[in-house]
Enzyme design. Structure first.
Site, PDB file in Angstrom:
ATOM      1  N   LYS A 189      54.876  57.640  97.462  1.00 42.87           N
ATOM      2  CA  LYS A 189      55.597  56.478  97.330  1.00 42.87           C
ATOM      3  C   LYS A 189      55.025  55.350  98.527  1.00 42.87           C
ATOM      4  O   LYS A 189      54.494  55.895  99.544  1.00 42.87           O
ATOM      5  CB  LYS A 189      56.827  56.526  97.012  1.00 42.87           C
TER       6      LYS A 189
ATOM      7  N   ASP B 243      54.047  49.632  91.312  1.00 40.70           N
ATOM      8  CA  ASP B 243      55.432  49.518  91.075  1.00 40.70           C
ATOM      9  C   ASP B 243      56.210  48.046  90.830  1.00 40.70           C
ATOM     10  O   ASP B 243      55.831  47.314  90.513  1.00 40.70           O
ATOM     11  CB  ASP B 243      56.227  50.925  92.284  1.00 40.70           C
TER      12      ASP B 243
END
Ligand code: NAD
Length: 418
Positions: A106, A146
Site C-alpha cells: 500500500k 486507491d
C-alpha cells in the site's frame, strides 16, 4: 477498523483473534504482524507559481512470500505511515483469501488533491514514481489506484517507470486505462464480486437471492455496479443512497433508471421513480433481507448495529462495520460476508490485468468475468470450509483464518534467511 485506534494495532489484534483458530507458531504470527519494508519519502515538487512544496509519501511492502507486493496508492490528507502499513497487511490477507499470487502493499501521499492543478498532480505523481522505482517492478511490487487516484495516475507512474528503465513494462501498475494496457471488466470488478458474494451467501443459507429485498449504501463505482448486478439476479433493490441521502421504493427501484439518473445529474435526490426520499441512516436500518454498505469505512457502529434489520450484510466498502458493530451483529446472528472476500474483485481483475500485460495478450470481457466468477466462488467455498472446520464465530474470522493460514504457510515453506 475503529477510527479512534491505531490501524496497525487493529491489524495485530485481528491476527491475535484469529490465532486461537490457527495451528501456526506464535513467532511466525509475530512476523506476520509487521511489514517487511517501508519507504518514507519527502517529495519536493515545483508548483505552477514556481515555488517548491514538500509532500510526505509512503509505500509499505507487507509480505512477499506469495508473490509480488500489490496494493493501491491513495492521495489523502489523513494518509499516515501506520495507516499505510496496516492497509498493506489487509491487502496481503485479501490476496490470500482470493488465492491470487500476491503479497500485500500500500502507498500514499499526504495531500488533498482537490487543491492542486492537473499539472501539479502529474509532477507530484511522477516525483513519487521516481522514489518508488527502486522498489516497484512487474515481479517486485505492483501499485494500483486507491482513494483519489485512478487510471490517470497509474498511466503517469507507468510512463515514468518505463522512461527511467528504458523499457516497456505495462505490468508495473494495474488499473490503467484500456489504451495503456488496462483490462476489460476492471471498472465493474468490485461491484461484480459483491454481487457474486451476495448470490453465494444466500445459496449457503438455503435462500434465494432472487427473492431478497436489498438496500445499498453508497452509489459510486462499487455500490452502483453491485446494485445493478444484484437487481439482475432478480432481487428487489428497495433503497440506495449516496452522500446526499437515500431513495426508497418498497416495490423495488428501477435500478438501470437510477444509474442513468445519477450519471446525468450526479445525485440520487430528485429521482422521480422513488416513492420516498430517506436519510442515509434509514437506508442502513431499513427492513430488508440484504444490506450492502458500499460507501465509507465505519458506516455502522455498535449502536447502529442494534437497529440494523437486514439479516445478511455483504461488505462492498473496506471496513464499513466497526469491531463493536461486528460483535453486535454476530450476537444477533446476522450473517456478514467480509470485505476481504466480497470486494476482492478489484484486486482480482487487477491480477488479470497484470497476467494479460505479461502475456501481451488482451482477454475479452467475458473471459475476465468468467475467471472472476471462479476466483470469488472458490474463495467463498474455502471460507465456508474453514468456518465449518474450526467453528469460527462468524465468516469474517473464517476469512482471516484462511488468509493467515495461507500467508503463514508460504512464509514457513520459504524458510527464514539470512
Ligand atoms: P466512489 O467514490 O465511487 O463512491 C462512494 C459513494 O459513497 C458515492 O456515491 C458517495 O456519494 C457515497 N457516500 C459517501 N458518503 C456517504 C454516506 N455517508 N452515506 C451514503 N453514501 C455515501 O468509491 P468506490 O470506488 O465505489 O468505493 C467505495 C468503497 O469501496 C470504499 O470503501 C473503497 O475503499 C472500497 N473499495 C473500492 C474498490 C474499487 O475497485 N473501487 C475496491 C475495493 C474496495
Amino acid at each position: 477498523m475503529s477510527s479512534e485506534s491505531n490501524p496497525c494495532e487493529n491489524l495485530q489484534e485481528q491476527i491475535d483473534d484469529a490465532a486461537a483458530y490457527l495451528d501456526v507458531a506464535t513467532d511466525v504470527l509475530e512476523r506476520l504482524k509487521h511489514p517487511e519494508r517501508v519507504l518514507e519519502t519527502n517529495l519536493a515538487v515545483e508548483m505552477d507559481d514556481g515555488t517548491l512544496e514538500v509532500f510526505k509519501a509512503f509505500r509499505s511492502q507487507f509480505n512477499g512470500d506469495r508473490g509480488p507486493y500489490k496494493g493501491g496508492i491513495r492521495y489523502h490528507p489523513n494518509v499516515s505511515l501506520d495507516e499505510v502499513k496496516a492497509l498493506s497487511g489487509w491487502m496481503a490477507f485479501k490476496c490470500a483469501v482470493a488465492d491470487i499470487p500476491y503479497g500485500g502493499g500500500k502507498g500514499g501521499v499526504v495531500i488533498d488533491p482537490r487543491e492542486y492543478s492537473t499539472s501539479e498532480l502529474e509532477r507530484i505523481t511522477r516525483a513519487f514514481a521516481v522514489e518508488l522505482r527502486p522498489l516497484i517492478g512487474v515481479d517486485r511490487d505492483v501499485p494500483a489506484p486507491d482513494v483519489n487516484t485512478g487510471q490517470r495516475e497509474m498511466n503517469w507512474i507507468k510512463d515514468t517507470y518505463e522512461l527511467l528503465e528504458d523499457t516497456t513494462a505495462p505490468g508495473v501498475v494495474t488499473g490503467k486505462s484500456l489504451d495503456n494496457g488496462g483490462s476489460e471488466g476492471r471498472v465493474e470488478a468490485t461491484g461484480r464480486s459483491v454481487s457474486i458474494a451476495a448470490r453465494e451467501v444466500f445459496d449457503y443459507l438455503d435462500r434465494d437471492v432472487g427473492e431478497a429485498t436489498v438496500a445499498v449504501q453508497g452509489f459510486g463505482n462499487v455500490g452502483s455496479v453491485a446494485a445493478r448486478l444484484i437487481d439482475g439476479l432478480g432481487a428487489s433493490v428497495v433503497a440506495v443512497s449516496d452522500s446526499g441521502g437515500g431513495i426508497y421504493d418498497p416495490d423495488g427501484l428501477d435500478v438501470p433508471a437510477v444509474v442513468e439518473y445519477k450519471r446525468e445529474t450526479g445525485r440520487l435526490a430528485g429521482f422521480d421513480g422513488a416513492v420516498e426520499e430517506i436519510t442515509n441512516e434509514d437506508v442502513l436500518t431499513l427492513e430488508c433481507d440484504l444490506l450492502v454498505p458500499a460507501a465509507l469505512e465505519n458506516a455502522v457502529d455498535g449502536d447502529l448495529a442494534q437497529d440494523v434489520r437486514a439479516d445478511v450484510i455483504v461488505e462492498g466498502a473496506n471496513g464499513p462495520l466497526t469491531p463493536d458493530a461486528d460483535d453486535v451483529l454476530t450476537e444477533r446472528d446476522v450473517t456478514v460476508v467480509p470485505d476481504i472476500l466480497a470486494n476482492a474483485g478489484g484486486v482480482t481483475v487487477s491480477y488479470f490485468e497484470w497476467v494479460q500485460n505479461r502475456q501481451r495478450f488482451a482477454w475479452s470481457e467475458e473471459r475476465v468475468n468468467d475467471e472472476l466468477e471462479t476466483v470469488i466462488t472458490n474463495a467463498f467455498d474455502a471460507m465456508v470450509a474453514v468456518h465449518d472446520e474450526v467453528e469460527t464465530p462468524n465468516l469474517r474470522r473464517a476469512a482471516d483464518v484462511l488468509a493467515i493460514r495461507r500467508v503463514a504457510a508460504a512464509y514457513e515453506n520459504s524458510g527464514n534467511w539470512p
